[in-house]
Scaffold this motif. Structure first.
Motif, PDB file in Angstrom:
ATOM      1  N   LEU A  44       0.872  -1.173   0.000  1.00  0.00           N
ATOM      2  CA  LEU A  44       0.000   0.000   0.000  1.00  0.00           C
ATOM      3  C   LEU A  44       0.908   1.221   0.000  1.00  0.00           C
ATOM      4  O   LEU A  44       1.771   1.362   0.868  1.00  0.00           O
TER       5      LEU A  44
ATOM      6  N   HIS B 124      -8.994   2.026   1.674  1.00  0.00           N
ATOM      7  CA  HIS B 124     -10.039   1.051   1.994  1.00  0.00           C
ATOM      8  C   HIS B 124     -10.777   0.618   0.725  1.00  0.00           C
ATOM      9  O   HIS B 124     -11.018  -0.571   0.503  1.00  0.00           O
TER      10      HIS B 124
ATOM     11  N   LEU C 251      -8.630  -1.654  -1.515  1.00  0.00           N
ATOM     12  CA  LEU C 251      -8.565  -3.017  -0.977  1.00  0.00           C
ATOM     13  C   LEU C 251      -9.891  -3.741  -1.202  1.00  0.00           C
ATOM     14  O   LEU C 251      -9.919  -4.897  -1.627  1.00  0.00           O
TER      15      LEU C 251
ATOM     16  N   ALA D  63      -8.715  -6.682   2.797  1.00  0.00           N
ATOM     17  CA  ALA D  63      -8.800  -5.734   3.909  1.00  0.00           C
ATOM     18  C   ALA D  63      -7.380  -5.431   4.393  1.00  0.00           C
ATOM     19  O   ALA D  63      -6.406  -5.980   3.869  1.00  0.00           O
ATOM     20  N   SER D  64      -7.285  -4.605   5.406  1.00  0.00           N
ATOM     21  CA  SER D  64      -5.974  -4.100   5.831  1.00  0.00           C
ATOM     22  C   SER D  64      -4.966  -5.198   6.187  1.00  0.00           C
ATOM     23  O   SER D  64      -3.767  -5.044   5.962  1.00  0.00           O
ATOM     24  N   GLU D  65      -5.463  -6.323   6.731  1.00  0.00           N
ATOM     25  CA  GLU D  65      -4.545  -7.394   7.150  1.00  0.00           C
ATOM     26  C   GLU D  65      -3.721  -7.930   5.994  1.00  0.00           C
ATOM     27  O   GLU D  65      -2.655  -8.522   6.188  1.00  0.00           O
TER      28      GLU D  65
ATOM     29  N   ILE E 146      -2.153  -6.269   3.778  1.00  0.00           N
ATOM     30  CA  ILE E 146      -1.025  -5.404   3.427  1.00  0.00           C
ATOM     31  C   ILE E 146       0.274  -5.970   4.004  1.00  0.00           C
ATOM     32  O   ILE E 146       0.357  -6.222   5.206  1.00  0.00           O
TER      33      ILE E 146
ATOM     34  N   LEU F 263      -0.356   2.768  10.989  1.00  0.00           N
ATOM     35  CA  LEU F 263      -0.662   1.521  10.273  1.00  0.00           C
ATOM     36  C   LEU F 263       0.435   0.491  10.522  1.00  0.00           C
ATOM     37  O   LEU F 263       0.166  -0.678  10.786  1.00  0.00           O
TER      38      LEU F 263
ATOM     39  N   PHE G 290       2.398   0.246  12.981  1.00  0.00           N
ATOM     40  CA  PHE G 290       2.345  -0.201  14.371  1.00  0.00           C
ATOM     41  C   PHE G 290       1.320  -1.326  14.537  1.00  0.00           C
ATOM     42  O   PHE G 290       1.593  -2.349  15.151  1.00  0.00           O
ATOM     43  N   VAL G 291       0.141  -1.153  13.948  1.00  0.00           N
ATOM     44  CA  VAL G 291      -0.910  -2.153  14.108  1.00  0.00           C
ATOM     45  C   VAL G 291      -0.655  -3.374  13.217  1.00  0.00           C
ATOM     46  O   VAL G 291      -0.801  -4.511  13.652  1.00  0.00           O
ATOM     47  N   LEU G 292      -0.262  -3.115  11.969  1.00  0.00           N
ATOM     48  CA  LEU G 292      -0.114  -4.212  11.005  1.00  0.00           C
ATOM     49  C   LEU G 292       1.264  -4.862  11.049  1.00  0.00           C
ATOM     50  O   LEU G 292       1.494  -5.883  10.405  1.00  0.00           O
TER      51      LEU G 292
END
Ligand code: ZN
Lengths: 201, 323
Positions: free
Chosen positions: A4, A39, A42, A48-50, A52, A77, A79-81
């Protein structure tokens, strides 16, 4: 490998979804809505974001607020992913989109960001070093078309896509990935402190 | 748990608050020292710093609460009012954290956040009450009937109370931000030494420009040595004038709406003279007076969450009028 990429530093923000070098989709939007574009891209691919696996973000130069929206988004992003992230300058992406052209980004206050001997600089539009019939692209080239054309420069029509740092180029140019917090904004100008104001909150 | 984010002015803050209002962590990284040499918050410097600090404070808030992202069910973030360039950093980070984990997001009004600092455990205050919100940017009298909002009864027509304290401190050579320093100095002075005007505005509005000008003229009329000797008296008298204005109007507002309880929130709630003058009022704990994210998470408990991914186009707002 799903990448992304996005750039929110200039007038038109861009976002691209790239899988192993293939551009799955690309969007133009505003800085504040860049994740909405991500969003939608994707979702169009049923993802979805996972999904990436890595991020590429434009680091400027451009609008300071725009640059920060991009970097804050990328860092959060990542940090979370838990995705490695690369930074590409907005000038490099613009140049990649128009081979041979000089990127010129609006720096406001009557100045532009451009390249001088390959290095990013902040100068007056009349100080952009150009050769005759050279092409200049970017929102700075559009804004200062008259100044640049007087120097013999060619500026594509205002609506041309050449003035937008399309995020596909960020994805393509990215080579070195690492922690998102290591990416630094390319401001090229010290903060303006002429008008200090009272604490507002 | 709710992860709160706050970046509206010069504090970068993150906090974790449980659904029933227990503060698990409350991290505030203040930039005051960074802005001190300019005598005020420089928006561009504040925003640059927010970008550097926003993820570190989130990580610290999680660590401090001994929690992981998986423990977070929703994200609360200040949407306004404040410096838009600063707000957008917290908003961008909040949206990204929420979106990447498919969580709901709750945009929070900063002023509602200040009021909601009173709703946190261990001693939550229940509406209705009359509330004075006094900080560096706001001086408001609020009629609070429900957890999810308030009605504005009065506001300042010029400086905010905290701003008046900071400006007075600067006139007395106490540096910036000098509100707390002025308060310390005032304790050694005589509040009756000078008669500074208590702002006379109609109704429940405030005005602090008169008292500031009066202090300026008094400071100018004194010789260097005299000024040094009377500094504490000047600070005490100046503080008395501002606090008197705040207290009188809070009492009048409370009577006007027929509220049985009073409360004070915001940075100025830390002022010792104000606390002394309002023994019956509920005053927010010191750690929750200045800008923080626990109060934002607290306010979020009373707002409808925007489900994933409906919040991606949210923008920040500078003032409530523009909201
Ligand atoms: Zn505040």
């Amino acid at each position: 490998m799903l990448t992304l990429a996005f750039d929110t530093a200039t007038t038109v923000a861009t976002c691209a979804l790239v899988r192993d070098g293939d551009v799955l989709g690309e969007r133009t939007t505003s800085a504040a809505r860049v994740l909405e574009a991500a969003h939608d891209l994707l979702a169009e691919s049923g993802l979805a974001s996972e999904a990436i696996s890595r991020l590429v973000v434009g680091t400027g130069p451009g609008s300071f607020t725009g640059i920060r929206i991009g970097l804050a988004t990328a860092r959060a992003l990542a940090f979370v992913l838990q995705t490695p992230t690369a930074g590409i300058t907005t000038l490099a992406a613009l140049a990649a989109g128009s081979p041979g052209a000089l990127p010129v980004i609006d720096a406001r206050r009557g100045e532009v960001f451009t390249l001088l001997a390959g290095a990013p600089v902040c100068v007056k539009p009349g100080e952009v070093v150009v050769e005759k019939r050279m092409v200049c692209v970017g929102d700075g080239a559009v804004r200062y078309r008259a100044v640049l054309e007087a120097d013999g420069v060619v500026v594509p029509p205002d609506a041309s896509g050449a003035h937008v740092p399309h995020a596909r180029w960020h994805a393509q140019l990215a080579e070195t990935f690492g922690p998102a917090e290591d990416l630094q904004p390319l401001y090229l100008r010290v903060p303006d402190v002429d008008v200090p104001r009272g604490k507002t909150l | 748990m709710i992860l709160g984010l706050e970046t509206s002015c010069d504090e970068t803050a993150a906090a974790l608050v449980t659904d029933d209002g227990h503060v698990r962590s409350n991290i505030v990284s203040s930039q005051a020292a960074l802005h001190a040499r300019y005598g005020g918050v420089v928006p561009e410097i504040a925003s640059r710093r927010h970008l550097e600090l926003v993820l570190p404070v989130v990580k610290e808030a999680l660590q401090d609460a001994d929690a992981a992202l998986d423990d977070v069910s929703r994200i609360a973030v200040t949407q306004g009012p404040g410096l838009v360039g600063a707000l957008l950093i917290g908003l961008a980070a909040g949206k990204a954290i929420a979106w990447a984990g498919r969580r709901p997001l709750i945009p929070v009004d900063h002023l509602h956040g200040h009021v909601a600092s009173l709703y946190l455990e261990p001693a939550p205050l229940e509406p209705p009450f009359c509330c004075l919100l006094a900080s560096g940017g706001h001086t408001l009298l609020l009629d609070v009937r429900t957890h999810d909002g308030f009605a504005v009864l009065g506001t300042t027509i010029d400086d905010a109370a905290g701003e008046a304290f900071d400006k007075g401190a600067r006139l007395l050579g106490l540096g910036y931000p000098g509100g707390a320093e002025l308060d310390r100095l005032a304790r050694q002075g005589d509040p009756e030494a000078y008669r500074f005007p208590v702002a006379r505005t109609s109704g429940l509005d405030f005005s602090f420009s008169g008292v500031k000008t009066a202090l300026l003229y008094t400071v100018r009329s004194l010789h260097q040595t005299e000024l040094a000797e009377r500094k504490a008296d000047l600070a005490a008298s100046y503080e008395r004038a501002i606090v008197t204005a705040l207290v009188r109007r809070l009492l009048a507002a409370t009577e006007q709406v027929g509220a049985e309880r009073m409360a004070v929130v915001g940075g100025v709630a830390a002022n010792s003279e104000l606390r002394r003058s309002l023994p019956s009022a509920r005053i927010a704990p010191l750690a929750l007076c200045t800008d923080n994210a626990a109060m934002i998470a607290s306010a979020a408990r009373y707002r409808e969450a925007i489900p994933y991914p409906g919040y991606l186009a949210l923008d920040a707002y500078a003032s409530r009028d523009a909201a």
